[in-house]
Design a protein around this motif. Structure first.
Motif, PDB file in Angstrom:
ATOM      1  N   SER A 259     -44.033  23.519 -81.378  1.00 21.00           N
ATOM      2  CA  SER A 259     -43.224  24.862 -81.380  1.00 21.00           C
ATOM      3  C   SER A 259     -42.411  24.971 -80.304  1.00 21.00           C
ATOM      4  N   ASP A 260     -41.390  25.605 -80.546  1.00 21.40           N
ATOM      5  CA  ASP A 260     -40.338  25.888 -79.314  1.00 21.40           C
ATOM      6  C   ASP A 260     -41.035  26.411 -77.946  1.00 21.40           C
ATOM      7  N   GLU A 261     -41.945  27.259 -78.065  1.00 19.86           N
ATOM      8  CA  GLU A 261     -42.632  27.401 -77.030  1.00 19.86           C
ATOM      9  C   GLU A 261     -43.289  26.379 -76.220  1.00 19.86           C
ATOM     10  N   GLY A 262     -43.806  25.537 -76.977  1.00 22.44           N
ATOM     11  CA  GLY A 262     -44.546  24.133 -76.456  1.00 22.44           C
ATOM     12  C   GLY A 262     -43.594  23.240 -75.764  1.00 22.44           C
ATOM     13  N   ALA A 263     -42.397  22.957 -76.625  1.00 22.96           N
ATOM     14  CA  ALA A 263     -41.488  22.219 -75.973  1.00 22.96           C
ATOM     15  C   ALA A 263     -40.996  22.761 -74.479  1.00 22.96           C
ATOM     16  N   THR A 264     -40.837  24.135 -74.562  1.00 23.43           N
ATOM     17  CA  THR A 264     -40.181  24.694 -73.362  1.00 23.43           C
ATOM     18  C   THR A 264     -41.317  24.716 -72.360  1.00 23.43           C
ATOM     19  N   LEU A 265     -42.491  24.894 -72.539  1.00 27.81           N
ATOM     20  CA  LEU A 265     -43.522  24.731 -71.454  1.00 27.81           C
ATOM     21  C   LEU A 265     -43.317  23.134 -70.850  1.00 27.81           C
ATOM     22  N   LEU A 266     -43.640  22.231 -71.822  1.00 22.46           N
ATOM     23  CA  LEU A 266     -43.809  20.883 -71.061  1.00 22.46           C
ATOM     24  C   LEU A 266     -42.427  20.634 -70.563  1.00 22.46           C
ATOM     25  N   ARG A 267     -41.521  20.907 -70.914  1.00 16.87           N
ATOM     26  CA  ARG A 267     -39.953  20.636 -70.211  1.00 16.87           C
ATOM     27  C   ARG A 267     -39.944  21.351 -68.920  1.00 16.87           C
ATOM     28  N   ALA A 268     -40.503  22.456 -68.637  1.00 17.04           N
ATOM     29  CA  ALA A 268     -40.609  23.194 -67.548  1.00 17.04           C
ATOM     30  C   ALA A 268     -41.297  22.407 -66.412  1.00 17.04           C
ATOM     31  N   PHE A 269     -42.617  21.954 -67.149  1.00 19.51           N
ATOM     32  CA  PHE A 269     -43.621  21.323 -66.078  1.00 19.51           C
ATOM     33  C   PHE A 269     -42.865  19.909 -65.394  1.00 19.51           C
ATOM     34  N   VAL A 270     -42.089  19.011 -66.645  1.00 20.56           N
ATOM     35  CA  VAL A 270     -41.583  17.795 -66.219  1.00 20.56           C
ATOM     36  C   VAL A 270     -40.509  18.039 -65.129  1.00 20.56           C
ATOM     37  N   GLU A 271     -39.785  19.251 -65.322  1.00 21.56           N
ATOM     38  CA  GLU A 271     -38.705  19.397 -64.194  1.00 21.56           C
ATOM     39  C   GLU A 271     -39.102  19.873 -62.948  1.00 21.56           C
ATOM     40  N   ARG A 272     -40.528  20.265 -63.065  1.00 22.15           N
ATOM     41  CA  ARG A 272     -41.261  20.444 -61.455  1.00 22.15           C
ATOM     42  C   ARG A 272     -41.907  19.201 -60.956  1.00 22.15           C
ATOM     43  N   ARG A 273     -42.694  18.543 -61.687  1.00 24.61           N
ATOM     44  CA  ARG A 273     -43.496  17.499 -61.351  1.00 24.61           C
ATOM     45  C   ARG A 273     -42.873  15.964 -61.488  1.00 24.61           C
ATOM     46  N   PHE A 274     -41.752  15.773 -62.281  1.00 22.99           N
ATOM     47  CA  PHE A 274     -41.257  14.431 -62.379  1.00 22.99           C
ATOM     48  C   PHE A 274     -39.666  14.662 -62.580  1.00 22.99           C
ATOM     49  N   PRO A 275     -38.911  14.918 -61.393  1.00 22.17           N
ATOM     50  CA  PRO A 275     -37.699  15.340 -61.552  1.00 22.17           C
ATOM     51  C   PRO A 275     -36.573  14.355 -62.080  1.00 22.17           C
ATOM     52  N   ALA A 276     -36.965  12.939 -62.035  1.00 25.51           N
ATOM     53  CA  ALA A 276     -36.207  12.134 -62.881  1.00 25.51           C
ATOM     54  C   ALA A 276     -36.327  12.131 -64.286  1.00 25.51           C
ATOM     55  N   LEU A 277     -37.141  12.674 -65.070  1.00 28.73           N
ATOM     56  CA  LEU A 277     -37.260  12.956 -66.112  1.00 28.73           C
ATOM     57  C   LEU A 277     -36.746  14.320 -66.785  1.00 28.73           C
ATOM     58  N   ALA A 278     -36.109  14.995 -65.843  1.00 29.26           N
ATOM     59  CA  ALA A 278     -35.618  16.566 -66.099  1.00 29.26           C
ATOM     60  C   ALA A 278     -34.814  16.569 -67.163  1.00 29.26           C
ATOM     61  N   GLN A 279     -33.860  15.804 -67.095  1.00 27.26           N
ATOM     62  CA  GLN A 279     -32.770  15.769 -68.234  1.00 27.26           C
ATOM     63  C   GLN A 279     -32.795  14.627 -69.139  1.00 27.26           C
ATOM     64  N   ARG A 280     -33.746  13.870 -69.142  1.00 24.95           N
ATOM     65  CA  ARG A 280     -34.141  12.891 -70.196  1.00 24.95           C
ATOM     66  C   ARG A 280     -34.696  13.516 -71.428  1.00 24.95           C
ATOM     67  N   PRO A 281     -34.216  12.815 -72.690  1.00 27.30           N
ATOM     68  CA  PRO A 281     -34.470  13.638 -73.907  1.00 27.30           C
ATOM     69  C   PRO A 281     -36.109  13.448 -74.537  1.00 27.30           C
ATOM     70  N   PHE A 282     -36.516  14.331 -75.036  1.00 26.31           N
ATOM     71  CA  PHE A 282     -37.722  14.141 -75.843  1.00 26.31           C
ATOM     72  C   PHE A 282     -37.401  13.059 -76.947  1.00 26.31           C
ATOM     73  N   SER A 283     -38.251  11.998 -76.969  1.00 21.33           N
ATOM     74  CA  SER A 283     -38.234  11.135 -77.970  1.00 21.33           C
ATOM     75  C   SER A 283     -39.259  11.296 -79.138  1.00 21.33           C
ATOM     76  N   GLU A 284     -40.131  12.009 -79.013  1.00 25.90           N
ATOM     77  CA  GLU A 284     -40.952  12.093 -80.254  1.00 25.90           C
ATOM     78  C   GLU A 284     -42.003  13.310 -79.726  1.00 25.90           C
ATOM     79  N   PHE A 285     -42.533  14.277 -80.723  1.00 27.17           N
ATOM     80  CA  PHE A 285     -43.465  15.167 -80.551  1.00 27.17           C
ATOM     81  C   PHE A 285     -44.660  14.885 -81.667  1.00 27.17           C
ATOM     82  N   ARG A 286     -45.991  15.122 -81.249  1.00 22.75           N
ATOM     83  CA  ARG A 286     -47.023  14.976 -81.976  1.00 22.75           C
ATOM     84  C   ARG A 286     -47.741  16.332 -82.137  1.00 22.75           C
ATOM     85  N   VAL A 287     -48.395  16.862 -83.163  1.00 22.22           N
ATOM     86  CA  VAL A 287     -49.399  17.954 -83.125  1.00 22.22           C
ATOM     87  C   VAL A 287     -50.502  17.349 -83.775  1.00 22.22           C
TER      88      VAL A 287
END
Length: 399
Positions: A300-328
């Motif tokens: 979901s768009d909401e799920g991707a947004t939440l994960l991206r926000a967390f990564v930006e906060r905790r893993f700054p070197a990955l903040a601009q890196r692309p998602f390579s795969e999604f799983r549900v």
């Protein structure tokens, strides 16, 4: 590759490698981690076993499917799971040592906290009482050891060096291959309960059984709607993989452990760049009710947004890196997160096994042993795994 290995990994029906007696087998329905380990332990007890799955071991819709699952012994006050994780780890190590590709990556597991909470305090106490190793690291030590993580607001972490990641799909398939090689029988077939307690319907044909274990994961509420329809909760779970920076080794297993962030109310967890598939991240959250047969498995768009926000906060070197795969995938939990390992309440020789999602994969060896002992020797596991202990209101307490 052995021909039996090829057929099982391809999801086809596999023939037994040895001739079986005419005595009715114990039939295990569901070749996920719980079902496969149950079959193996029954086999060790000298039983003839038929393992059945409608789509193949650890298939793409199963809760045991997927790249990786965490193994750890940190469980707060629930020392029963700490002891089960330790015992299971030894089985996983032995299986991994025999496999052609690794099933266990021992990169360690780090839980970090913004303050000393009961879960952390109790985890420390349990490890001390059981004489198990557990490193407690303050904020300074955390920053020095893992600079790729932003530990702002974190007071301390708990690190278990002996644990790590299990390669889920591969591990279950390897286990089934070895089960067949040791004389067990595996069959690709759709299973349904029969009105006859000593039968199961396989692809429309009744088959006699000494006992039947239903280890159907998220399908359990469908197979037994009157008993489990309101006791096993199947919910949507979203996972993402992020491509680390090119040439950056700080997100490799040698540099980064599996981790879980117990801060801010939501629990996020993930893994390093295992086998170059990407940095894995997930939110440990029970989403909407989910049907394993028809559910939409797109992120979901909401799920991707939440994960991206967390990564930006905790893993700054990955903040601009692309998602390579999604799983549900899906969780299938009991009301409080305890497993279900019990007899059917009214059908003789029928057994129910499940409620493992969210934290169960690592415990597969011990869960399988407990069910095998119940079936073969009538040795009941702890009462918290009984059907009677399962409520109809979801309130998970096991983390």
């Amino acid at each position: 590759m052995h021909s039996t290995r090829r057929t099982i990994l391809a999801g086809a029906a596999a023939l037994p490698l040895v001739a079986c007696s005419q005595a009715s087998p114990i039939i295990v329905v569901g070749a996920g981690v719980f079902g496969a380990w149950t079959a193996v332990h029954l086999q060790r007890l000298g039983k003839r076993v038929l393992l059945v799955d409608q789509m193949g071991p650890a298939n793409g819709r199963a809760s045991s499917g997927g790249e990786s699952r965490m193994t750890r012994g940190t469980y707060g006050r629930d020392d029963i799971y700490t002891r089960m994780a330790q015992a299971s780890l030894e089985e996983w190590k032995r299986l991994s040592e025999r496999a052609s590709l690794p099933l266990l990556h021992k990169h360690g597991v780090l839980f970090f906290f913004e303050q000393m909470v009961d879960y952390a305090r109790q985890s420390i106490e349990v490890h001390q009482r059981l004489n198990l190793p557990l490193q407690q690291l303050d904020n300074t030590a955390l920053r020095q050891r893992w600079p790729q993580i932003n530990f702002d607001g974190v007071e301390f972490g708990l690190f278990e060096a002996e644990f790590g990641a299990l390669m889920a799909r591969r591990a279950v398939q390897e286990l089934v291959v070895r089960f067949v090689a040791d004389g067990g029988e595996y069959r690709l077939a759709h299973a349904e309960p029969s009105a006859n307690a000593n039968e199961v319907i396989l692809d429309g044909v009744p088959e006699s059984a000494e006992a039947i274990v239903y280890a159907c994961g998220p399908w359990l509420p469908k197979v037994f709607p009157n008993i489990l329809g309101e006791r096993i909760f199947v919910t949507r779970q979203e996972i993402a993989f992020i491509a680390p920076p090119d040439g950056d080794e700080s997100f490799e297993p040698a540099a980064l452990p599996g981790w879980a962030d117990f801060n801010g109310g939501d629990l996020y967890y993930g893994f390093p760049n295992l086998e170059s598939r990407g940095f894995k991240i997930a939110r440990d959250h029970h989403g909407a009710a989910f049907d394993p047969d028809t559910g939409d498995r797109r992120m979901s768009d909401e799920g991707a947004t939440l994960l991206r926000a967390f990564v930006e906060r905790r893993f700054p070197a990955l903040a601009q890196r692309p998602f390579s795969e999604f799983r549900v995938c899906q969780y299938e939990n009991s009301s409080n997160g305890d497993f279900l390992i019990d007899r059917h309440p009214t059908q003789a020789n029928t057994y129910l096994l499940g409620g493992g999602s969210g934290h169960g994969f690592k415990h597969g060896p011990e869960v399988g042993r407990m069910m095998a002992e119940l079936v073969a020797n009538s040795t009941a596991p702890d009462a918290r795994f009984s059907l009677a202990s399962k409520a109809s209101v979801q309130a998970r307490t096991v983390l």
